[in-house]
Motif scaffolding. Sequence first.
Motif, PDB file in Angstrom:
ATOM      1  N   MET A  67      -2.009   9.620   5.414  1.00 34.86           N
ATOM      2  CA  MET A  67      -1.580   8.513   4.563  1.00 34.86           C
ATOM      3  C   MET A  67      -2.364   8.480   3.252  1.00 34.86           C
ATOM      4  N   GLU A  68      -3.635   8.878   3.302  1.00 33.93           N
ATOM      5  CA  GLU A  68      -4.464   8.814   2.097  1.00 33.93           C
ATOM      6  C   GLU A  68      -4.316  10.042   1.204  1.00 33.93           C
ATOM      7  N   TRP A 127      -0.775  -4.200   3.754  1.00 37.38           N
ATOM      8  CA  TRP A 127      -1.923  -3.345   3.436  1.00 37.38           C
ATOM      9  C   TRP A 127      -1.885  -2.035   4.201  1.00 37.38           C
ATOM     10  N   ARG A 128      -0.920  -1.884   5.097  1.00 35.92           N
ATOM     11  CA  ARG A 128      -0.725  -0.641   5.832  1.00 35.92           C
ATOM     12  C   ARG A 128       0.722  -0.590   6.300  1.00 35.92           C
ATOM     13  N   ASP A 130       6.513   5.216   5.742  1.00 32.18           N
ATOM     14  CA  ASP A 130       6.754   4.215   6.781  1.00 32.18           C
ATOM     15  C   ASP A 130       8.182   4.373   7.290  1.00 32.18           C
ATOM     16  N   LYS A 144      -4.482   8.415   9.385  1.00 31.50           N
ATOM     17  CA  LYS A 144      -5.131   7.872   8.197  1.00 31.50           C
ATOM     18  C   LYS A 144      -5.313   8.935   7.103  1.00 31.50           C
ATOM     19  N   THR A 178       0.837  -1.188   0.000  1.00 25.76           N
ATOM     20  CA  THR A 178       0.000   0.000   0.000  1.00 25.76           C
ATOM     21  C   THR A 178       0.880   1.249   0.000  1.00 25.76           C
ATOM     22  N   PRO A 220      -5.214   1.522  -1.806  1.00 20.30           N
ATOM     23  CA  PRO A 220      -5.273   0.267  -1.056  1.00 20.30           C
ATOM     24  C   PRO A 220      -4.569  -0.877  -1.782  1.00 20.30           C
TER      25      PRO A 220
END
Length: 344
Positions: A79-80, A68-69, A183, A76, A36, A41
């Motif tokens: 991140m999006e 997935w994360r 990350d 959130k 991701t 996603p």
Amino acid sequence: MQRIILDVDSAGDDILAVLFAAAHPDIKLEGVTTVTGAAGPIKQVTDVVLNTLSLAGRDDIPVHAGAWRPIVGHAKAAMEAPVHFEKRLTARFGDRLTVFNPPAPEPTRQANPGHAVDFIIDTVRANPGEITLVTTGPTTNAALAILQEPALPSLLKNILVLGGNFTTPGNMTPLSEYNIWADPEASRIVLNADVDKILVPLDICEDNRVADSMLTRDDLADMASVGAHNAVVDMIGKVFPIYIDIWREFFGLVGFPMDDVITVALAFAPDLVTTTAPLFADVVIEKGVARGQVVAYRGHQILPGGDGPRTTRIATGLDGRRFLSIFKATMARYARAEGLGTAA
């Protein structure tokens, strides 16, 4: 023939990197793993890879879905934000944005069973010293593989990491580039690993000092002239003008930067870049504007934390003209194939 595992998050140039790795005669693409990241996603990321390989006639290449994360990441909404970046461009580009990171159609095949991290570990264990791991998105899968199999660094040939920035401003904060920022904890694990690495920062990709490495409309015309009625080249010609225009008008670059493809190309042509001597590189994980910043220990510091493995070479220069020539020649292999979209 360089054997690689390509770990991607399926943003625009990841698509080109997958096509490049699947067609170049000096690369054996052992598999593609997904994480991701900037494209959204994990299902979207994985479906884009599956559709890209089908277009290329390379359904033989394994695809494994991964993290997935992030391990930690950010809030959130933050991140999006890169996923919905195009909303900021609607007033300028309108309907042309329909080909910019669209929802992927359902692929004609499914991803291979098994998690990406297990695939990385199993493939590297079975081929000690033979596999180069190339990460062009957040490094979550690579970090989890190292955590799960501590011997992995000693079994890899090397790692090529797209990420970081030093002289060029970051694209998430002034000090941090997206892949590392997404990350930081994972990036710290990977950069601290005792395995030879080349780090490919924004400095040699998304800066007009390396303008001769960027994809332009002239390059699309060159590719079309040798790839008429070819599915891969037709797709690039249809989809990537909007990428070129966004990076020109919004980011002030002369064309679309080819970060991911450059990183893949170093698997067989490391002399495309000049680098620092091997050094220790770390990542800031504390909250604040510096979170995700890569710190390079270039001297003989004795401060705490500056004594990790000196195994990272940071790319500082790029032969952009040669790189772009290699990319276009590789895409021309699709045009010479017997069937549409099948690399010869």
